[in-house]
Motif scaffolding. Structure first.
Motif, short mmCIF file in Angstrom:
data_model
loop_
_atom_site.label_atom_id
_atom_site.label_comp_id
_atom_site.label_asym_id
_atom_site.label_seq_id
_atom_site.Cartn_x
_atom_site.Cartn_y
_atom_site.Cartn_z
N GLY A 122 0.78 -1.22 0.00
CA GLY A 122 0.00 0.00 0.00
C GLY A 122 0.82 1.28 0.00
O GLY A 122 0.36 2.29 0.50
N ASP A 123 2.02 1.22 -0.54
CA ASP A 123 2.81 2.44 -0.58
C ASP A 123 2.08 3.52 -1.37
O ASP A 123 1.50 3.24 -2.42
CB ASP A 123 4.16 2.19 -1.24
N PRO A 124 2.13 4.75 -0.88
CA PRO A 124 1.58 5.83 -1.71
C PRO A 124 2.45 5.92 -2.96
O PRO A 124 3.66 5.75 -2.87
CB PRO A 124 1.74 7.09 -0.84
N ARG B 104 -4.34 6.49 -4.56
CA ARG B 104 -3.90 5.62 -3.48
C ARG B 104 -4.62 4.28 -3.54
O ARG B 104 -5.84 4.22 -3.33
CB ARG B 104 -4.17 6.30 -2.13
N VAL B 105 -3.86 3.25 -3.80
CA VAL B 105 -4.43 1.91 -3.89
C VAL B 105 -3.75 1.01 -2.87
O VAL B 105 -2.52 0.90 -2.84
CB VAL B 105 -4.24 1.31 -5.29
N VAL B 106 -4.55 0.37 -2.06
CA VAL B 106 -4.04 -0.65 -1.15
C VAL B 106 -4.45 -2.00 -1.71
O VAL B 106 -5.63 -2.25 -1.95
CB VAL B 106 -4.60 -0.46 0.27
N LEU C 55 -8.34 0.61 -12.41
CA LEU C 55 -7.16 0.87 -11.61
C LEU C 55 -6.15 -0.26 -11.43
O LEU C 55 -4.97 -0.06 -11.67
CB LEU C 55 -7.58 1.38 -10.23
N VAL D 190 -9.26 2.43 5.38
CA VAL D 190 -8.08 1.60 5.55
C VAL D 190 -7.38 1.98 6.85
O VAL D 190 -7.02 3.14 7.05
CB VAL D 190 -7.11 1.74 4.36
N PRO E 66 -3.15 9.62 4.14
CA PRO E 66 -3.08 9.57 2.68
C PRO E 66 -1.66 9.52 2.13
O PRO E 66 -1.42 8.98 1.05
CB PRO E 66 -3.77 10.86 2.25
N ASP E 67 -0.71 10.05 2.87
CA ASP E 67 0.64 10.17 2.32
C ASP E 67 1.65 9.25 2.98
O ASP E 67 2.84 9.38 2.73
CB ASP E 67 1.10 11.62 2.45
N GLU E 68 1.22 8.35 3.81
CA GLU E 68 2.20 7.50 4.49
C GLU E 68 2.01 6.05 4.05
O GLU E 68 0.89 5.63 3.73
CB GLU E 68 2.10 7.63 6.01
N ASN E 69 3.09 5.30 4.07
CA ASN E 69 2.95 3.90 3.71
C ASN E 69 2.49 3.10 4.93
O ASN E 69 2.43 3.62 6.04
CB ASN E 69 4.22 3.34 3.07
N LEU E 70 2.18 1.84 4.70
CA LEU E 70 1.55 1.05 5.76
C LEU E 70 2.48 0.84 6.94
O LEU E 70 2.08 0.97 8.10
CB LEU E 70 1.09 -0.29 5.19
#
Lengths: 293, 293
Positions: free
Chosen positions: A95-97, A104-106, B5, B24, B63-67
DNA sequence: GGAATAGTGTCTCTGAGACACTATCCT
DNA sequence: AGGATAGTGTCTCAGAGACACTATTCC
């Protein structure tokens, strides 16, 4: 009504009180053995980004279906198999931005182990799908694939996903009977050995020992009463046929030959979250039991 | 612009061409050893649903951070530790519709192994957080916790997540040096053994053999040059102190005592997707190599 | 017979478990 | 001394690897 959704207490929401918008998809790594090589099902992209590149099959999770169901649905759509011969399990979530430039796709990735299937039929939904030998791809993981100049790059972060999947299946063959998921319903010890060779890249150390170890776990490979058959290409002594039994794990596991096991685990050297280097001692709490020094 | 997508071709979207809305989040299973027992950090819910129940800490992914970053942020917020002593890794993703009655939430669960920390300080953000011994909870997995009448139920599907996490840590202690993530920076073999006992529920079979096996893997526990220390409660011969070394896996693994290994894997008996029972033969394609019968 | 594959016998070495023994602290 | 914990020695058995041998097929 408040928007504090998650179980915990530190839910974050934007200024308007809404949760951030995410697209949630499943991606599938469908693996099989073809011509003695580990192969993965890919689809050709028909639009930007990565137009013309090959990608893992996948799609949106529907609002009313759970993740496993979404993965199973995609698998059936792509392979036309039903009733799930083989094996399907969740792999990891990516799920990296920025992994998809559009938004944004997870994506929850799944791995499927399936027996050999016919090539995708042109004219169906899967017309632009085909099987690729994994070591013909630019997989980070496979030592065989590294530094191939003709290696095929994959769209998005699908190389990472594939690498993780290959490491997963290699590990799973060590301590589960899942190699049989790649085999037809009746198989020989020789064919089972070929599965291990295709996945591990090296054949099991000794033919005789391999046979004994497979047979040592009750419920791994169970002999079909009667017949024998030659599948080896029509040469040599006919082999006994086996069916998969009820075993869930290999009691003495079948370890990968030395090399991979002796230092790094061949693949990703463990996927742990690393903090940015802490300067000096942690600034926050310290350990209870730290002795003064 | 089209809304196709995912990488694959079978992207689904609703009638309006939009993807379905998902929240999420990340959920954290923070594990430690307290008083010789495996413990998990829980927070008390202050609102419906499950008002007053205990839940895993968690929150929205920004929105701008990874998991991984989201999980690390939550961990720091809850425990006040920084620089990540211990270990943090992705566990599994949970996304059944209905797991949160308010809306569709897909949650990526993480497991953290941390050394013993002080109790959460009242007045901070973590005031309503506390440590619970895992086998005081109604964990599906732990045989010790089953059928306890006073077992504490958890909110949402957090019992499943916790069960998966406990199985994960038990398995990881077998073939990685991660037991040290529960220990202070200097520890004795006895303390390491207590970690194994707390996680597995049974002590390693033999004290002497345990010591030899730990020391057999170079880079697992490395002796601190000088000293010895008594930490055993002030009794008995002082023990050598060790620090964690650079090893990534245990070369002869430390297997769990028999029972768990002989039939079922103690925990969830493998998490594979099961298709609904196929009536008769699969209707779709059949195997290439199926011999006519 | 020769090539090729399947299956068995058996020897050696390593690792796991069991258990006896010694060492060093406390009260 | 006695209890408690840490550390060492050593025996036995099971599993892993190596390798020689037999069995059955096609050519």
């Amino acid at each position: 009504m408040s928007r504090r959704l998650p179980g915990g207490r530190t839910a974050e929401r934007d200024e308007a009180g809404n949760f951030p918008p995410f697209a949630v998809t499943v991606d599938l790594v469908v693996l099989t053995i073809r011509s003695g090589r580990l192969a993965v099902l890919l689809v050709e992209r028909g639009e930007e980004p990565y137009l013309g590149s090959w990608a893992l099959p996948g799609g949106f999770v529907r609002p009313d279906e759970n993740l496993d169901a979404a993965a199973l649905r995609e698998l059936v759509e792509e392979t036309q198999i039903s009733g799930l011969p083989g094996h399907l399990e969740q792999l990891r979530t990516y799920g990296d931005p920025g992994r998809d430039p559009r938004m944004r796709v997870v994506s929850i990735a799944y791995v499927a182990f399936v027996p050999q299937l016919p090539d995708p039929v042109p004219g169906t939904d899967a017309a632009r799908a085909r099987w690729w030998a994994v070591d013909d791809l630019a997989t980070v993981l496979s030592p065989r694939a590294l530094s191939r100049k003709d290696a095929l790059p994959l769209a998005f972060d699908h190389v990472s996903i594939l690498s993780d999947a290959v490491e997963r299946v290699a590990a799973k063959l060590e301590y589960t009977p899942l190699a049989t998921a790649f085999c037809p319903s009746e198989f020989t010890i020789g064919e089972l050995s070929q599965v291990y060779e295709a996945v591990w890249g090296v054949p099991p150390s000794d033919r005789a020992n391999f046979r004994r170890k497979v047979l040592a776990t009750a419920g791994f490979a169970e002999p079909v009463d009667e017949g024998t058959q030659r599948l080896t290409g029509g040469l040599g002594r006919p082999a006994q046929l086996f069916r998969v039994g009820p075993a869930l794990e290999l009691s003495p596991p079948l370890r990968r030959p030395h090399e991979a096991r002796r230092r790094q685990p061949a693949g990703a050297p463990e996927r742990a979250v690393r903090a940015r280097p802490a300067r000096g001692r942690p600034a926050g709490r310290t350990f209870d039991r730290d002795q003064p020094k």
